[in-house]
Design an enzyme around this catalytic site. Sequence first.
Site, PDB file in Angstrom:
ATOM      1  CG  HIS A 121       2.193 -21.414   6.991  1.00 41.24           C
ATOM      2  ND1 HIS A 121       2.173 -21.302   5.612  1.00 41.24           N
ATOM      3  CD2 HIS A 121       1.250 -22.340   7.291  1.00 41.24           C
ATOM      4  CE1 HIS A 121       1.269 -22.124   5.118  1.00 41.24           C
ATOM      5  NE2 HIS A 121       0.674 -22.757   6.112  1.00 41.24           N
ATOM      6  CG  ASP A 133      -1.982 -24.075   3.301  1.00 36.27           C
ATOM      7  OD1 ASP A 133      -1.435 -23.509   4.257  1.00 36.27           O
ATOM      8  OD2 ASP A 133      -1.598 -25.160   2.818  1.00 36.27           O
ATOM      9  CD  GLU A 167       3.096 -25.188   7.322  1.00 36.53           C
ATOM     10  OE1 GLU A 167       2.472 -26.042   7.951  1.00 36.53           O
ATOM     11  OE2 GLU A 167       2.978 -25.051   6.084  1.00 36.53           O
ATOM     12  CD  GLU A 168       2.355 -25.172   2.873  1.00 34.94           C
ATOM     13  OE1 GLU A 168       2.461 -26.403   3.034  1.00 34.94           O
ATOM     14  OE2 GLU A 168       1.269 -24.561   3.015  1.00 34.94           O
ATOM     15  CG  ASP A 196      -1.567 -23.791   8.550  1.00 36.62           C
ATOM     16  OD1 ASP A 196      -1.994 -23.333   7.466  1.00 36.62           O
ATOM     17  OD2 ASP A 196      -0.695 -24.686   8.623  1.00 36.62           O
ATOM     18  CG  HIS A 283      -0.702 -28.022  -0.369  1.00 36.57           C
ATOM     19  ND1 HIS A 283       0.105 -28.935   0.258  1.00 36.57           N
ATOM     20  CD2 HIS A 283      -0.818 -26.978   0.504  1.00 36.57           C
ATOM     21  CE1 HIS A 283       0.458 -28.468   1.455  1.00 36.57           C
ATOM     22  NE2 HIS A 283      -0.100 -27.287   1.623  1.00 36.57           N
TER      23      HIS A 283
HETATM   24  N1  TRP Z   1      -0.044 -27.197   7.730  1.00 39.78           N
HETATM   25  C1  TRP Z   1      -0.624 -27.848   6.587  1.00 39.78           C
HETATM   26  C2  TRP Z   1      -0.210 -27.049   5.383  1.00 39.78           C
HETATM   27  O1  TRP Z   1       0.085 -25.922   5.488  1.00 39.78           O
HETATM   28  C3  TRP Z   1      -2.122 -27.906   6.652  1.00 39.78           C
HETATM   29  C4  TRP Z   1      -2.593 -28.781   7.729  1.00 39.78           C
HETATM   30  C5  TRP Z   1      -2.830 -30.109   7.658  1.00 39.78           C
HETATM   31  C6  TRP Z   1      -2.885 -28.406   9.069  1.00 39.78           C
HETATM   32  N2  TRP Z   1      -3.231 -30.595   8.855  1.00 39.78           N
HETATM   33  C7  TRP Z   1      -3.290 -29.567   9.733  1.00 39.78           C
HETATM   34  C8  TRP Z   1      -2.846 -27.212   9.748  1.00 39.78           C
HETATM   35  C9  TRP Z   1      -3.641 -29.530  11.082  1.00 39.78           C
HETATM   36  C10 TRP Z   1      -3.208 -27.186  11.094  1.00 39.78           C
HETATM   37  C11 TRP Z   1      -3.600 -28.334  11.746  1.00 39.78           C
HETATM   38  O2  TRP Z   1      -0.157 -27.568   4.303  1.00 39.78           O
HETATM   39 ZN    ZN Z   2      -0.640 -24.259   5.922  1.00 41.32          ZN
END
Ligand code: TRP
Ligand code: ZN
Length: 435
Positions: A121, A133, A167-168, A196, A283
């Site tokens: 993402h 991120d 994605e967020e 990610d 974040h």
């Molecule tokens: N996808 C989440 C984000 O972008 C981050 C995240 C949390 C994540 N747990 C995960 C990514 C497990 C991959 C696998 O804020």
């Molecule tokens: Zn992420």
Amino acid sequence: MNISVPRRVTAAAALAALALGGLTGTASAGSQAAVAAPDIPLANVKQHLADLQSIATANGGNRAHGRTGYKASIDFVKAKLDAAGYTTTLQTFTSSGATGYNLIADWPGGDPNQVLMAGSHLDSVTSGPGINDNGSGSAATLETALAVSRAQLQPTKHLRFGWWGAEELGLIGSKYYVNNLPASERSKISGYLNFDMIGSPNPGYFVYDDDPTIEQTFKDYYAGLGIPTEIETEGDGRSDHAPFKNAGIPVGGLFSGADYTKTAAQAQKWGGTSGQAFDRCYHSSCDTTANINDTALDRNADAIAYAIWNLSTGTTTPPTGTVFENTADVSVPDNGAAVTSTVNVTGVTGNAPSTLKVGVNIVHTYIGDLVVDLIAPDGSVYNLHNRSGGSADNINQTYTVNASSEVANGAWKLRVQDKASVDTGYVNSFKLTFP
Ligand code: TRP
Ligand code: ZN
Ligand code: CA
């Protein structure tokens, strides 16, 4: 007698599936033999991160869905891929009243019926520039795509890369992509790899526990470096692989940790600081270019290239669960010469899998007498059993063998020798199962 027909899938069905999957000679014509994956230059990946940081800085400090920094990020990635010879597609969708974008980049060539995808993402949260991120996954995926172009890779499979929007906000972009793929296109995707957060400042080395072949490929890469990995547990379904997985597509990926805390045991094996989050800037506004561990980013970028090269080029396996079996009995002379049972593997392009299942059924009254080896078509020997087990009766067991350095097609032998007198027995069956 040597019986070795694919079972479970009928012989005819297996051949039809093989032809469909492009595993036969004609469909793979034009692909090259397996070549070693390149080292992905860390400096290039970091330059992409610096550029994404500049984009955020010039656009109110973030690259979030619906903000100018997101569209600028997409334009930046797209221009690089266009210049490298990719066929790019911008897919638009609407979320929370704003236009969102996915970027899809196809590398020309490969079998259109077997598509290997990798994606990340590209959006950040509104509170920061989103460099770990997920500038990290986006930049490493981009640099791997550019490395494919530099190598002018001609893989067996068709390669497709994706950068997801929103994605967020709940995996909006990747869900939109998967939901809008016709069923006929979905079934052609043989795997989706997700990246990610792969440069966390206090990193862990986590591999998704999903498709066994993809998982094993990443584990093989890290085993080669001598670095232990763990299964990703920080929320299955929390990134863009989830919609693919829900659609029945095999998935996998890498992750270096978000807001979970590194344990003492993890700090012991990976270094870094225990009792602290893998990413203290998760974040937050401090998720800048300073929020990256270069070593983790470097290793994970190389692991992506390793997976793309190995999963797309000359490692095609038949449909999951294809069995080649020989059920003819072979008697094993008491304290005598070695005997063999043979299975002929046919119709598979490239190498055998890293998780080849070897089913051994030997009826014998003292398995401590027995030495049992798997012999690859080229004569390489993999020992399965070496006189352990004492006076126990019978070996009826499935062994997993990393046979990824062996060409799959050809005569595989189970070699059995009885090395002590009195007790005797016979090979009841020998089978190879493809994962
Ligand atoms: N996808 C989440 C984000 O972008 C981050 C995240 C949390 C994540 N747990 C995960 C990514 C497990 C991959 C696998 O804020
Ligand atoms: Zn992420
Ligand atoms: Ca004996």
